[in-house]
Design a protein around this motif. Structure first.
Motif, PDB file in Angstrom:
ATOM      1  N   LEU A  55      82.026-109.618 -51.130  1.00 41.27           N
ATOM      2  CA  LEU A  55      81.658-108.456 -51.920  1.00 41.27           C
ATOM      3  C   LEU A  55      80.713-107.596 -51.079  1.00 41.27           C
ATOM      4  O   LEU A  55      79.637-108.051 -50.683  1.00 41.27           O
ATOM      5  CB  LEU A  55      80.973-108.868 -53.215  1.00 41.27           C
ATOM      6  N   ILE A  56      81.140-106.366 -50.790  1.00 42.39           N
ATOM      7  CA  ILE A  56      80.345-105.443 -49.980  1.00 42.39           C
ATOM      8  C   ILE A  56      79.657-104.463 -50.929  1.00 42.39           C
ATOM      9  O   ILE A  56      80.319-103.779 -51.709  1.00 42.39           O
ATOM     10  CB  ILE A  56      81.232-104.681 -48.982  1.00 42.39           C
ATOM     11  N   VAL A  57      78.323-104.427 -50.857  1.00 39.88           N
ATOM     12  CA  VAL A  57      77.543-103.544 -51.727  1.00 39.88           C
ATOM     13  C   VAL A  57      76.616-102.712 -50.853  1.00 39.88           C
ATOM     14  O   VAL A  57      75.744-103.261 -50.173  1.00 39.88           O
ATOM     15  CB  VAL A  57      76.711-104.338 -52.757  1.00 39.88           C
ATOM     16  N   VAL A  58      76.806-101.393 -50.846  1.00 42.07           N
ATOM     17  CA  VAL A  58      75.944-100.502 -50.068  1.00 42.07           C
ATOM     18  C   VAL A  58      75.111 -99.656 -51.040  1.00 42.07           C
ATOM     19  O   VAL A  58      75.191 -99.822 -52.255  1.00 42.07           O
ATOM     20  CB  VAL A  58      76.779 -99.608 -49.120  1.00 42.07           C
ATOM     21  N   ALA A  59      74.316 -98.767 -50.512  1.00 39.48           N
ATOM     22  CA  ALA A  59      73.394 -97.988 -51.331  1.00 39.48           C
ATOM     23  C   ALA A  59      74.147 -97.161 -52.369  1.00 39.48           C
ATOM     24  O   ALA A  59      75.229 -96.635 -52.097  1.00 39.48           O
ATOM     25  CB  ALA A  59      72.543 -97.087 -50.452  1.00 39.48           C
ATOM     26  N   GLU A  60      73.552 -97.064 -53.568  1.00 43.46           N
ATOM     27  CA  GLU A  60      74.131 -96.253 -54.633  1.00 43.46           C
ATOM     28  C   GLU A  60      74.321 -94.821 -54.154  1.00 43.46           C
ATOM     29  O   GLU A  60      73.469 -94.256 -53.471  1.00 43.46           O
ATOM     30  CB  GLU A  60      73.205 -96.257 -55.850  1.00 43.46           C
ATOM     31  N   GLY A  61      75.462 -94.234 -54.478  1.00 40.98           N
ATOM     32  CA  GLY A  61      75.766 -92.875 -54.039  1.00 40.98           C
ATOM     33  C   GLY A  61      76.542 -92.824 -52.743  1.00 40.98           C
ATOM     34  O   GLY A  61      77.034 -91.764 -52.350  1.00 40.98           O
ATOM     35  N   SER A  62      76.649 -93.977 -52.049  1.00 40.02           N
ATOM     36  CA  SER A  62      77.437 -94.049 -50.818  1.00 40.02           C
ATOM     37  C   SER A  62      78.797 -94.667 -51.134  1.00 40.02           C
ATOM     38  O   SER A  62      79.055 -95.120 -52.239  1.00 40.02           O
ATOM     39  CB  SER A  62      76.714 -94.901 -49.765  1.00 40.02           C
ATOM     40  N   SER A  63      79.657 -94.706 -50.122  1.00 37.70           N
ATOM     41  CA  SER A  63      80.935 -95.394 -50.248  1.00 37.70           C
ATOM     42  C   SER A  63      81.059 -96.387 -49.104  1.00 37.70           C
ATOM     43  O   SER A  63      80.250 -96.388 -48.173  1.00 37.70           O
ATOM     44  CB  SER A  63      82.098 -94.389 -50.227  1.00 37.70           C
ATOM     45  N   VAL A  64      82.076 -97.244 -49.183  1.00 40.14           N
ATOM     46  CA  VAL A  64      82.320 -98.245 -48.142  1.00 40.14           C
ATOM     47  C   VAL A  64      83.564 -97.848 -47.360  1.00 40.14           C
ATOM     48  O   VAL A  64      84.611 -97.591 -47.954  1.00 40.14           O
ATOM     49  CB  VAL A  64      82.523 -99.647 -48.756  1.00 40.14           C
ATOM     50  N   TYR A  87      89.951-104.538 -52.933  1.00 39.09           N
ATOM     51  CA  TYR A  87      89.649-103.966 -54.247  1.00 39.09           C
ATOM     52  C   TYR A  87      88.631-102.844 -54.125  1.00 39.09           C
ATOM     53  O   TYR A  87      87.652-102.956 -53.383  1.00 39.09           O
ATOM     54  CB  TYR A  87      89.087-105.039 -55.186  1.00 39.09           C
ATOM     55  N   ASN A  88      88.864-101.799 -54.870  1.00 42.13           N
ATOM     56  CA  ASN A  88      87.942-100.668 -54.952  1.00 42.13           C
ATOM     57  C   ASN A  88      86.887-100.985 -56.009  1.00 42.13           C
ATOM     58  O   ASN A  88      86.862-100.413 -57.089  1.00 42.13           O
ATOM     59  CB  ASN A  88      88.722 -99.403 -55.326  1.00 42.13           C
ATOM     60  N   SER A 112      86.066 -96.742 -50.361  1.00 45.39           N
ATOM     61  CA  SER A 112      85.868 -96.979 -51.789  1.00 45.39           C
ATOM     62  C   SER A 112      85.462 -95.682 -52.472  1.00 45.39           C
ATOM     63  O   SER A 112      84.938 -94.768 -51.835  1.00 45.39           O
ATOM     64  CB  SER A 112      84.789 -98.052 -52.005  1.00 45.39           C
ATOM     65  N   SER A 113      85.697 -95.621 -53.779  1.00 49.14           N
ATOM     66  CA  SER A 113      85.287 -94.435 -54.530  1.00 49.14           C
ATOM     67  C   SER A 113      83.890 -94.603 -55.114  1.00 49.14           C
ATOM     68  O   SER A 113      83.392 -93.720 -55.792  1.00 49.14           O
ATOM     69  CB  SER A 113      86.292 -94.133 -55.638  1.00 49.14           C
ATOM     70  N   TRP A 114      83.261 -95.747 -54.857  1.00 51.96           N
ATOM     71  CA  TRP A 114      81.845 -95.939 -55.200  1.00 51.96           C
ATOM     72  C   TRP A 114      81.245 -96.905 -54.213  1.00 51.96           C
ATOM     73  O   TRP A 114      81.797 -97.086 -53.118  1.00 51.96           O
ATOM     74  CB  TRP A 114      81.666 -96.350 -56.662  1.00 51.96           C
ATOM     75  N   ASN A 115      80.120 -97.537 -54.528  1.00 53.53           N
ATOM     76  CA  ASN A 115      79.377 -98.265 -53.501  1.00 53.53           C
ATOM     77  C   ASN A 115      79.705 -99.751 -53.431  1.00 53.53           C
ATOM     78  O   ASN A 115      78.963-100.526 -52.828  1.00 53.53           O
ATOM     79  CB  ASN A 115      77.861 -98.096 -53.733  1.00 53.53           C
ATOM     80  N   VAL A 116      80.824-100.171 -54.015  1.00 55.41           N
ATOM     81  CA  VAL A 116      81.203-101.584 -54.021  1.00 55.41           C
ATOM     82  C   VAL A 116      82.658-101.724 -53.592  1.00 55.41           C
ATOM     83  O   VAL A 116      83.514-100.952 -54.006  1.00 55.41           O
ATOM     84  CB  VAL A 116      81.010-102.201 -55.423  1.00 55.41           C
ATOM     85  N   MET A 117      82.916-102.721 -52.751  1.00 54.61           N
ATOM     86  CA  MET A 117      84.290-103.036 -52.342  1.00 54.61           C
ATOM     87  C   MET A 117      84.408-104.544 -52.180  1.00 54.61           C
ATOM     88  O   MET A 117      83.447-105.210 -51.746  1.00 54.61           O
ATOM     89  CB  MET A 117      84.638-102.315 -51.045  1.00 54.61           C
TER      90      MET A 117
END
Length: 532
Positions: A55-64, A87-88, A112-117
């Motif tokens: 599970l890849i989690v980057v800063a809120e407001g960013s994408s992966v 998975y997006n 990704s369309s949000w900050n989790v992939m």
């Protein structure tokens, strides 16, 4: 809140899955701004029977941004043996699935369309290959977009974008479809020639493809449509003077359709299978001026209402009486709600499917029919029907008839005309709310030799008041009426079964018999005494 809980649950699941069934260390939570993932034992063959989840989690407001550098798994036509799933967002919801891959052809870049992939790797107990290595990084600006729909915006939007920005988005949708791009907001530095701050569009994945335009200033660019399944969007800013930036929606052909046939069908992407999460799909129905549109939803299966607000806050289908979301809202539905049939006031309808980031379902199917404007009047003895010639110019007069083909329309300079006495064409009297109405069916045959397409309208006349009405009978309504008629035939004619059909209790029979015998003996005794 709901999304945070879902991610937390996913993290807990990951903690339990970090070790595979054979004790191989793999998977985990990756929160650095960049990094690498590889199959266990890479570049050697990966082990059998492995299940790994990252599970890849980057800063809120960013994408992966995910980029594969090596990829070599066991091949299978449907990737049933060894595979990678991307998975997006979190992987518990199949609506987030971007793709399943195996063999030796590397997956494309994914953003990704949000900050989790999430990345899932699975191997079975036979045949192992070298595996894979993939790099990820936090991406504030640009990337490869592969969803059915999505949003592109300048860095920091709606706050002023940064100087010296250089962003490129490649939108890649399914083969055989095209990309459409619609700008919702646009404000860049203005200059003649758009050489300082600008958005440039290209009909393909590189700047060598056909240039579709450079845009700057405060005027929204026109809606853009590609000729292939890829679109390149480039945003650049110079060293000074900025603006609010821009926000745009992109759609694949599966997620945005313009329908202009007199009748048709459409459904949510992948129907009857699960629709993707995080999409915003539009179906715009536009018919010739004068028509109205009648819309039906035979199947509706979306995520349920928010239990707190009792609103369709998660996934929903909305219908607008026009061609934009600023037009009157005819209704919004979710869950398994069955919308009523809807009829537009004009010749346009817009259907919008919006889904959030989790809990996708089976979706919906819809059908529509264009309601031809029919001018009908009646006297005490006949119907008069007029249909504007310009709205159905391709039809022969025999294609429009009342009751049966022998009562076909006549053609005048401006219209198709039917003048029919009630004693002709199969008109019959029927009781409607205690009023005897003269009722018949008007047929308009749009069949083209390849497909049968006959519209049916019920025409009525209250001969006492000389008032006539007309209403279209859709395929769905005709099917329902036929089913009701069949049920009436199956149950009608015979006597109703008694409400209580249980046999009498034997003790009751004995008791009644004794009472009857006692009465008879009493009568005999009275007669005997009288005779004495």
């Amino acid at each position: 809140m709901r999304l945070g809980v879902a991610v937390l649950i996913h993290l807990l699941l990951l903690a339990g899955k970090a070790d595979s069934r054979r004790g191989v260390k793999c998977g985990g939570i990756l929160s650095a701004s960049s990094g690498n993932i590889s199959s266990p034992n890479f570049p050697g063959p990966y082990p059998y029977n492995v299940d790994c989840t990252w599970l890849i989690v980057v800063a809120e407001g960013s994408s992966v941004l995910l980029t594969f550098h090596h990829f070599e798994l066991e091949y299978h036509l449907s990737c049933a043996y060894d595979y990678i799933k991307i998975y997006n967002g979190v992987s518990e919801d199949e609506g987030n699935l971007l793709g399943t891959f195996c063999g030796d052809v590397s997956p494309p870049q994914f953003t990704s369309s949000w900050n989790v992939m999430s990345v899932i790797f699975h191997s079975d107990r036979h045949v192992a290959s070298r595996g894979f290595t993939v790099a990820y990084r936090k991406d504030m600006c640009g990337g490869m977009l592969t969803g059915l729909s999505g949003i592109i915006s300048s860095p920091g939007y709606p706050r002023e974008y940064s100087n010296n920005a250089d962003c490129s988005w490649i939108i890649h949708v399914s083969n055989g479809t095209v990309v459409s791009l619609v700008f919702l907001d646009f404000q860049l530095e203005n200059n003649e020639g758009c050489n300082f701050d600008f958005v440039a569009l290209f009909d393909g994945p590189t700047v060598t493809h056909r240039h579709l335009g450079n845009y700057c200033g405060a005027d929204r660019p026109p809606n853009t449509f590609t000729t292939s399944n890829q679109l390149l969007v480039v945003f650049k800013s110079d060293f000074n003077i900025g603006g609010r930036g821009f926000k745009a929606y992109y759609y694949s052909g599966e997620c945005q359709q313009v329908l202009s046939a007199v009748n048709g069908n459409f459904s949510s992407p992948h129907f009857p299978n699960i629709y993707p999460n995080n999409i915003n799909c539009h179906w715009s129905i536009t018919l010739a001026a004068g028509y109205r549109i009648k819309l039906f939803f035979p199947v509706m299966e979306l995520e349920e209402r928010n239990s707190l607000s009792d609103e369709c806050d998660y996934d929903s289908v909305a219908v607008y009486d026009g061609d934009s979301q600023t037009d009157a809202l005819l209704g919004r539905w979710c869950g398994r709600e069955q919308p009523p049939s809807l009829t537009s006031r004009g010749n346009k309808l817009l259907v919008v499917l919006s889904t959030d980031r989790n809990e996708a379902r089976g979706g919906f199917s819809a059908s529509y029919v264009g309601v031809v404007p029919v001018n009908i009047s009646c006297t005490r003895t006949e119907f008069s029907i007029l249909i504007p010639l310009q709205l159905v110019p391709q039809l022969d007069r025999e294609s429009i008839y009342l009751g049966n083909p022998s009562c076909a329309a006549q053609v005048t300079a401006t219209s198709y005309k039917i003048q029919a006495r009630f004693v002709n064409c199969g008109t019959a009297g029927q009781k409607r709310q205690n009023i005897t109405m003269l009722v018949n069916s008007l047929y308009i045959d749009f069949s083209d030799g390849k497909q049968q397409n006959v519209q049916e309208y019920e025409v009525q006349c209250d001969a006492q008041r000389k008032v006539a009405t007309v209403a279209i009978i859709s395929t769905e309504e005709r099917r329902r009426l036929n089913e009701l008629a069949r049920q009436a035939e199956n149950t009608g004619g015979g006597p109703k079964p008694p409400e209580d059909t249980e046999p009498p209790d034997p003790s009751d029979i004995v008791f009644i018999s004794i009472c009857a015998l006692a009465v008879i003996l009493m009568v005999i005794a009275i007669i005997w005494l009288v005779l004495l």
